[in-house]
Each structure stands twice: as C-alpha cells, then as structure tokens.
Motif scaffolding. Sequence first.
Motif, PDB file in Angstrom:
ATOM      1  N   ASN A 187       0.840  -1.199   0.000  1.00  0.00           N
ATOM      2  CA  ASN A 187       0.000   0.000   0.000  1.00  0.00           C
ATOM      3  C   ASN A 187       0.869   1.241   0.000  1.00  0.00           C
ATOM      4  N   LEU A 188       0.927   1.859  -1.146  1.00  0.00           N
ATOM      5  CA  LEU A 188       1.661   3.110  -1.280  1.00  0.00           C
ATOM      6  C   LEU A 188       0.664   4.219  -1.576  1.00  0.00           C
ATOM      7  N   SER A 189       0.970   5.397  -1.088  1.00  0.00           N
ATOM      8  CA  SER A 189       0.124   6.533  -1.425  1.00  0.00           C
ATOM      9  C   SER A 189       0.982   7.629  -2.031  1.00  0.00           C
ATOM     10  N   THR A 190       0.351   8.464  -2.794  1.00  0.00           N
ATOM     11  CA  THR A 190       1.105   9.559  -3.406  1.00  0.00           C
ATOM     12  C   THR A 190       1.620  10.514  -2.338  1.00  0.00           C
ATOM     13  N   ARG A 214       5.396  11.705  -2.366  1.00  0.00           N
ATOM     14  CA  ARG A 214       5.763  13.116  -2.399  1.00  0.00           C
ATOM     15  C   ARG A 214       6.628  13.461  -1.199  1.00  0.00           C
ATOM     16  N   VAL A 259       6.424   6.804 -10.702  1.00  0.00           N
ATOM     17  CA  VAL A 259       5.072   6.494 -10.245  1.00  0.00           C
ATOM     18  C   VAL A 259       4.310   7.782  -9.958  1.00  0.00           C
ATOM     19  N   GLU A 308       3.290   9.499 -13.171  1.00  0.00           N
ATOM     20  CA  GLU A 308       2.174   8.800 -13.812  1.00  0.00           C
ATOM     21  C   GLU A 308       0.870   9.068 -13.080  1.00  0.00           C
ATOM     22  N   TRP A 345      -4.319  11.660 -12.746  1.00  0.00           N
ATOM     23  CA  TRP A 345      -5.227  12.475 -11.943  1.00  0.00           C
ATOM     24  C   TRP A 345      -5.652  13.731 -12.703  1.00  0.00           C
ATOM     25  N   ARG A 404      -9.310  14.900 -13.965  1.00  0.00           N
ATOM     26  CA  ARG A 404      -9.825  16.171 -13.452  1.00  0.00           C
ATOM     27  C   ARG A 404     -10.170  17.114 -14.599  1.00  0.00           C
ATOM     28  N   ALA A 413     -13.323  16.064 -16.115  1.00  0.00           N
ATOM     29  CA  ALA A 413     -14.441  16.414 -15.243  1.00  0.00           C
ATOM     30  C   ALA A 413     -14.747  17.907 -15.313  1.00  0.00           C
ATOM     31  N   MET A 421      -5.993  22.210  -5.626  1.00  0.00           N
ATOM     32  CA  MET A 421      -6.338  21.026  -4.823  1.00  0.00           C
ATOM     33  C   MET A 421      -5.216  20.005  -4.893  1.00  0.00           C
ATOM     34  N   GLN A 422      -4.997  19.374  -3.768  1.00  0.00           N
ATOM     35  CA  GLN A 422      -3.882  18.441  -3.637  1.00  0.00           C
ATOM     36  C   GLN A 422      -4.330  17.027  -3.962  1.00  0.00           C
ATOM     37  N   MET A 423      -3.614  16.422  -4.887  1.00  0.00           N
ATOM     38  CA  MET A 423      -3.923  15.037  -5.235  1.00  0.00           C
ATOM     39  C   MET A 423      -3.540  14.093  -4.110  1.00  0.00           C
ATOM     40  N   ASN A 424      -4.342  13.110  -3.880  1.00  0.00           N
ATOM     41  CA  ASN A 424      -3.915  12.005  -3.036  1.00  0.00           C
ATOM     42  C   ASN A 424      -4.549  10.719  -3.510  1.00  0.00           C
ATOM     43  N   LEU A 425      -3.755   9.915  -4.150  1.00  0.00           N
ATOM     44  CA  LEU A 425      -4.205   8.605  -4.597  1.00  0.00           C
ATOM     45  C   LEU A 425      -3.427   7.548  -3.841  1.00  0.00           C
ATOM     46  N   SER A 426      -4.081   6.454  -3.573  1.00  0.00           N
ATOM     47  CA  SER A 426      -3.366   5.341  -2.948  1.00  0.00           C
ATOM     48  C   SER A 426      -3.550   4.101  -3.806  1.00  0.00           C
ATOM     49  N   THR A 427      -2.614   3.191  -3.655  1.00  0.00           N
ATOM     50  CA  THR A 427      -2.730   1.962  -4.434  1.00  0.00           C
ATOM     51  C   THR A 427      -3.958   1.164  -4.004  1.00  0.00           C
ATOM     52  N   ARG A 428      -4.389   1.333  -2.782  1.00  0.00           N
ATOM     53  CA  ARG A 428      -5.617   0.643  -2.367  1.00  0.00           C
ATOM     54  C   ARG A 428      -6.794   1.112  -3.208  1.00  0.00           C
ATOM     55  N   ARG A 488      -6.434  -0.277  -6.732  1.00  0.00           N
ATOM     56  CA  ARG A 488      -6.755  -1.700  -6.796  1.00  0.00           C
ATOM     57  C   ARG A 488      -8.257  -1.908  -6.663  1.00  0.00           C
ATOM     58  N   GLU A 501     -12.548  12.675  -5.146  1.00  0.00           N
ATOM     59  CA  GLU A 501     -11.254  13.311  -5.387  1.00  0.00           C
ATOM     60  C   GLU A 501     -11.082  13.673  -6.846  1.00  0.00           C
ATOM     61  N   LEU A 502     -11.557  12.787  -7.729  1.00  0.00           N
ATOM     62  CA  LEU A 502     -11.398  13.050  -9.156  1.00  0.00           C
ATOM     63  C   LEU A 502     -12.468  14.019  -9.654  1.00  0.00           C
ATOM     64  N   GLY A 503     -13.505  14.167  -8.866  1.00  0.00           N
ATOM     65  CA  GLY A 503     -14.538  15.123  -9.247  1.00  0.00           C
ATOM     66  C   GLY A 503     -15.475  14.616 -10.321  1.00  0.00           C
ATOM     67  N   VAL A 553      -0.291   3.084 -13.507  1.00  0.00           N
ATOM     68  CA  VAL A 553       0.232   3.564 -12.226  1.00  0.00           C
ATOM     69  C   VAL A 553       0.406   2.399 -11.255  1.00  0.00           C
ATOM     70  N   LEU A 554      -0.606   1.550 -11.186  1.00  0.00           N
ATOM     71  CA  LEU A 554      -0.536   0.447 -10.232  1.00  0.00           C
ATOM     72  C   LEU A 554       0.610  -0.499 -10.577  1.00  0.00           C
ATOM     73  N   ALA A 601       3.848   1.145  -9.619  1.00  0.00           N
ATOM     74  CA  ALA A 601       3.997   1.170  -8.166  1.00  0.00           C
ATOM     75  C   ALA A 601       4.376  -0.214  -7.655  1.00  0.00           C
TER      76      ALA A 601
END
Lengths: 306, 306
Positions: free
Chosen positions: A4-7, A11, A75, A78, A83, A87, A90, B1-8, B11, B46-48, B75-76, B79
Amino acid sequence: MQMNLSTRQLRAFLHLVEERSFTRAATLSHLSQPAFSALIRSLEDELGVRLFDRTTRSVELTAEGRAFEAAARRVLREAEDAWTDVRQLAARQRGRVALAVLPALAAGWLPQVLARFHAQWPGIQLDVADVLSEDCIERVRSGRADLALAATRVDTPELRTELFCTDDFHLVCRRDHPLATQPQLRLADIAAHPMIQLSRSSSVRQYVEAAIHPLQLNTMMELDQLSTVAGMVRAGLGISVVPALTLFHFEHPQLATRPLPLRGLKRQIFLVRRRDRSLSVAAQAMYEQLMALRPRQTAPNRRRGA
Amino acid sequence: MQMNLSTRQLRAFLHLVEERSFTRAATLSHLSQPAFSALIRSLEDELGVRLFDRTTRSVELTAEGRAFEAAARRVLREAEDAWTDVRQLAARQRGRVALAVLPALAAGWLPQVLARFHAQWPGIQLDVADVLSEDCIERVRSGRADLALAATRVDTPELRTELFCTDDFHLVCRRDHPLATQPQLRLADIAAHPMIQLSRSSSVRQYVEAAIHPLQLNTMMELDQLSTVAGMVRAGLGISVVPALTLFHFEHPQLATRPLPLRGLKRQIFLVRRRDRSLSVAAQAMYEQLMALRPRQTAPNRRRGA
DNA sequence: CGATCTTACGGGATTCGTAAACATA
DNA sequence: TATGTTTACGAATCCCGTAAGATCG
C-alpha cells in the motif's frame, strides 16, 4: 504482504530527497516534523528497508533509497498525469464530443451552437458528422457518436429517443411568382405549380407527399441537394416546399419564402442517444447546450418541446 | 487542490472494473461492501467525476472511468514494480556488491567465501576487482567498490578503515633445502641464503626488509608474480619469504613452508569502506560474511582482530 | 550546547463493519 | 420481490500535533 503506497508518501519521500532535512521537507508536505518523520518511517517499514541514513546533522539516501527514487518519481508522475487528465475531463477542460447531425441542422443552426460551446469549453474536441438520419442513428448505435439529431424516431433496447424540435414546411418561390404575394395560400394552388423536388428517398419529400395527400404534386424536377433546388427556383423553373431549418439555402434577394398553411405539415427532429451508457461529462455539457439553444418554431403558433 | 491517490484505491477501482459488482469487488479488496462503496466514492470525489454508472443490477464504467482505467493500470503496475524491486533489495533477493580485494586474498581465501555467499543469496550480483592495495582503496573512494580488503591503512575524512586480519610471513624453500629441516630458524640463517624476492614496489617486500633490518637480504632475483617466485624456488634458485595468505602458490610436493620466528613480522589487512554512506543491504550482508569467515592466523600464537 | 531527529501521548479525523433503508429489474 | 447499492451510526483504528527525550556535530 499487501502493498500500500500513497502519493502522499511518495511526495514526502521526494521532498526529503530534495531537501535532505526532515524539518524543511515536513513544511513542504504541510505536516509537523514528527508527523512527517512518521510518514517516512511508515514508508520504510512497508518497504522493509531504510531509505535514508539520518543523523542530527545529515540526511542521506541509502543505496536502496537511491534505487527507489527513480521509481518513485516515475510512479508519482504517472499518478499525477492520470489524476489531472481525469480532473480535466471532469472540469470540461478536455474531452471530446462526437455528434451526428442532419445536414440541414448542421449547416444552418449548429454552427452558432458549436461556436458558443467552443467559446465556453475551448479544450473539448468536437467531431461532427453531417449525415442523413439513418447514418446518424447508426453512428450512435455503434458508439462513434455520443448524440444524434435525426428525423426518424427509433426506440430500440439500446437507443433512447426524445423529441428535440419540430420543423414546419415553407413554400419557396421567386419573388415575382404569383404565390409570393397571393394573400391566402391553399394547398391546391401549390399543387398546381411545377415543383422542384428532392429525390424520393429524402425524408422531406416523403413528409410533403404525405401531407398533401390525396393531391398529387406537379413534380417537374428531382434533385439531391437543396442548394441546387435553390438555384432552380431562382431560375424560375418552379417552386419548392422545404422545412424551415433549411431556409438558409434560400436567403436570396430574388427569392421569397412563406409559411405553409398546413398545421399537420411538420417534421419532427429527434435527439438520439444510447440507453445503456451515460453521457460523458463533455457530451452532457453538449446535450445541455443543444437543448438550451434548440431551434424555435418559425410558424405563427410557436411550440416548445417537452 | 492536492492530489492524493493510494494503491488501495486503484486496486479497488480495478477490482470493480473487472467484477462489475460492488459485492464481489469488496471481497477481493478484503472489505465489507459498504466500506468498499465508500472507497470508490472517495476516489470519485477526489477526481470530481463519477467513474461508474451503477444501478442495483449493473455497474458500468462511465466515459471518464474508461479514460481513468488505462492510467490506473499503468500507475498500479509501476507502483508494484517499484515496491517489489525495493522489497527484493531489502530481502537480499536482488542487488549487487562490488569488492576490491588484494590478489592474494582474492585467489586463495575469497572464492570459498563468495561461494557460500552466493549459495545463500543467489540473486545478488558480485563484482570483484582483484587489484593491488592502492587501486582497491581508490575504487572505494570513487564508489566503484563497496568494500575493499587492502594492505594499507587509510584514514581520510571519507574512508573508514578497520583491521581485518593479520598475515604472518613464512619461509619458502625446497624440501631438500637445509632450512627446510633445520630445528631452529634464525634471521641470520635466512639472510645468508640467496633469495627470490618480489619487486621493490611490493608491500610484501617492504615488510620483509623492514623486519629484517639492519640485516641485508641476499637478493638474487626480483620478480612481479608470486607464481613465478614459486617456480624459481622449486628450481632450487633460492628461498623466499611470503605472507601466509599467499602460501597456496607454494603447495607443491617439492616445496616446504615454515613459519618465521619473527613476532613482529606480520602484515595487516584492512577492510576499507566509505565513511559517509552506509552499506547497501547486500553489501552489509557481504560485510558480515567477510568478517565471519575472516582468515585465521596460521602462526603458532593465533590472534583475532577487534 | 545547539540544532535536529525520534519517542510519547492525548485528541481528532478517518475508516471500518453491522444493520437498516433504498432502488431497480 | 429479490438482489444489490447506499445511508446511518457506533466503534476501532489511524494520523496528527505538542511536548519531552535522545543524539550527533
């Protein structure tokens, strides 16, 4: 073990690589220094290896940290691309809408609609097919078009149709023609004059013939293109009957156009879309634009669609 | 806005793309269905944009969801690659260790050490430079080697040196030479016989000359390679004095070797590494292996390093 | 001794699972 | 009506920030 990695972690890691200071990197990550420290530690724990050698005076990447750095940059890049792409979709800053529109609408009414749409959403690519009804619908069915404006109603399990607008028919003749100034227009008068028609396969022709039934039209010529019809009428070879939306072909000082007295002589224009999938954000915006700017009736009794 | 994506999230998203069912995808993600639903919702927020059109009967990607899918997979994958790469480094399943080792050690002692190391960590690539002390140290300094075993001590701000082992000197002569069987060996006896020496630049030669001072050696030949020295001694041209670690050159039925009576005549072998950077996981494992299997003294009074 | 990272710990936000409500074919 | 998603909500967990502690130059 489950990755489990997060951006945020990536960062933070890259901030620390660049700053070589927990304190400064924590500021960049908008965290307190201990929280930032915990974040780096969590990353190291998950990877099972120290990424930095740190003393109170120096913070340096380990060999494993250096190995991770390139991958982390990749990563993160990408992920950020993915993202921002979505966005932008959207936010209607990017995207594509494919339309299939009857040539009459595509030439006369559509340009100003698309001009406004493009002014509002300049990043959205437009793809217009100005083709006949059957092709319009086929394009929606196959997915090549998001929306179609066609003259025929289809209600299949896969396609949804709604009335878009109605289009009444007008007489077109030379300005010096008797019908141009005749006070009261009657069907019989029209049927008496030689008529320049579209070919029998045209939906316009079929509408006209059905409406005038049982009278017979005095067809003196059949053509495929309305612009040619305009030329023929202008030359005094005959009169014609065309839908209001095509009247732009006949705007000429020598020509006159008049609404026809037939209430029932209206063709209907339908908006067609797929039933199973929703519209993309861009297509939805286009849909709203089309509906907001849909053509008004030119006939005396104006009518608005549902 | 700050991106925050996780591999969870990614997946979970891809599970839902493939299963088209929140219930099944939740199981794959080891979550309850409502928790999974919230996870997808958080991603969409998050992606809107909505990524799925869902009813109770169907779950389908939206246009934006389809656009995101390819990027999410990419990305996955990246990662996961980054993660497994570092995990493998940490687990010593992958990696590289570069050594710079004196030829004497590299030929006689090192092979068995590396054989055991390789048996234990077969995925770790080994890079051995069997070069003279000065080159060994230079390789560590420049970063081309992680560790060096050299005969000279260096203590610069960038290099750290520790005693690795000591290496006492032995007499080498033919089995039928008088010294081979003489009960008591004295320096004077040795100095009297013609001697096959290494060239004056060799550290071995310098050790020997210093130890025997003020006596003078009866040098009858100077060579560069110990294997040549062995040949000369075997031919009865003279005797020689060499460190114990090089005795493998002289294992021959015609030759005899004897410890020298000089307590002070020991050369020291040092392990050198950079001071500023820590060892990689692989290099650390190698370090431990080297230390655990370091050569024992062959002299009567054995001695262990610190 | 001073600058900096780590540990300790209480409070708050997030996230989880169960259960009920809701929606669609 | 049955299947499947969303909402509600209490509980557990995680994460953050402050303050104290440890460490290196």
